[in-house]
Design an enzyme around this catalytic site. Structure first.
Site, PDB file in Angstrom:
ATOM      1  N   SER A  12       0.840  -1.198   0.000  1.00 37.13           N
ATOM      2  CA  SER A  12       0.000   0.000   0.000  1.00 37.13           C
ATOM      3  C   SER A  12       0.873   1.245   0.000  1.00 37.13           C
ATOM      4  O   SER A  12       1.967   1.241   0.570  1.00 37.13           O
ATOM      5  CB  SER A  12      -0.878   0.010   1.253  1.00 37.13           C
ATOM      6  OG  SER A  12      -1.526   1.255   1.402  1.00 37.13           O
ATOM      7  N   TYR A  57      -1.567  -0.307  10.410  1.00 38.91           N
ATOM      8  CA  TYR A  57      -1.677  -0.847   9.049  1.00 38.91           C
ATOM      9  C   TYR A  57      -0.469  -0.428   8.216  1.00 38.91           C
ATOM     10  O   TYR A  57       0.163  -1.252   7.543  1.00 38.91           O
ATOM     11  CB  TYR A  57      -2.972  -0.348   8.412  1.00 38.91           C
ATOM     12  CG  TYR A  57      -3.080  -0.591   6.931  1.00 38.91           C
ATOM     13  CD1 TYR A  57      -3.447  -1.839   6.435  1.00 38.91           C
ATOM     14  CD2 TYR A  57      -2.835   0.441   6.017  1.00 38.91           C
ATOM     15  CE1 TYR A  57      -3.564  -2.063   5.077  1.00 38.91           C
ATOM     16  CE2 TYR A  57      -2.945   0.222   4.655  1.00 38.91           C
ATOM     17  CZ  TYR A  57      -3.311  -1.027   4.188  1.00 38.91           C
ATOM     18  OH  TYR A  57      -3.416  -1.243   2.830  1.00 38.91           O
TER      19      TYR A  57
END
Length: 166
Positions: free
Chosen positions: A143, A157
């Site tokens: 990501s 995350y």
């Protein structure tokens, strides 16, 4: 007929045994569809069967747990006899907003179990057989938040995706 575009699919994945984590919606679903059109023998994992999904191309498992990974490995070996391509697409964050001080140990652990340890466990499970067969591909989908976290909500995350990338 001259002006009609060519839409012939190339069977570039013909016969390849493929596992995609998080392959039931979004990017994962698109990857599954493309690999199936390319002739791959594809199985996707997720925590629940997608609407309209078929059980022969799906394993219901939570890969953020050791038990879920074990279930996926067993199913892949039983159904396909091994693996040629492993794509780690699973990921996400359920952490609340509020920044670093709002995140509990459980929030951090869940983020790492889902976004890092699922990949580590599956890699360790399938890499030996890939080495033995002399071929295999492992793809980790990360990501942009690995370098640009949303400080109010996705720190755990982002840290897990940064670890996965590295």
């Amino acid at each position: 007929m001259q002006n009609e575009p060519q839409t012939r699919e190339i069977a570039d994945f013909k016969g390849k045994r493929i596992l995609i984590t998080g392959g039931t919606r979004g990017i994962g679903e698109a990857i599954v569809n493309r690999l199936v059109r390319g002739g791959g023998r594809v199985i996707a994992t997720a925590r629940s069967l997608p609407a309209g999904g078929t059980s022969e191309r799906f394993v219901r498992a939570d890969v953020s747990t050791r038990e879920g990974v074990d279930q996926v490995v067993k199913t892949m070996m039983d159904r396909l006899g091994g693996l040629d391509i492993l794509i780690h697409n699973v990921g996400g964050s359920a952490a609340q907003g509020g920044g670093a001080l709002a995140l509990s140990d459980d929030d951090w652990q869940q983020a790492f179990d889902t976004n890092l340890f699922a990949a580590v466990r599956l890699d360790r499970a399938f890499l030996p057989s890939m080495l033995k067969q002399g071929s295999g591909v492992i793809v980790h989908i990360s990501s942009i938040q690995r370098t640009l976290p949303l400080f109010e909500a996705t720190l755990a995350y982002a840290a897990a995706k940064a670890a996965l990338t590295n």
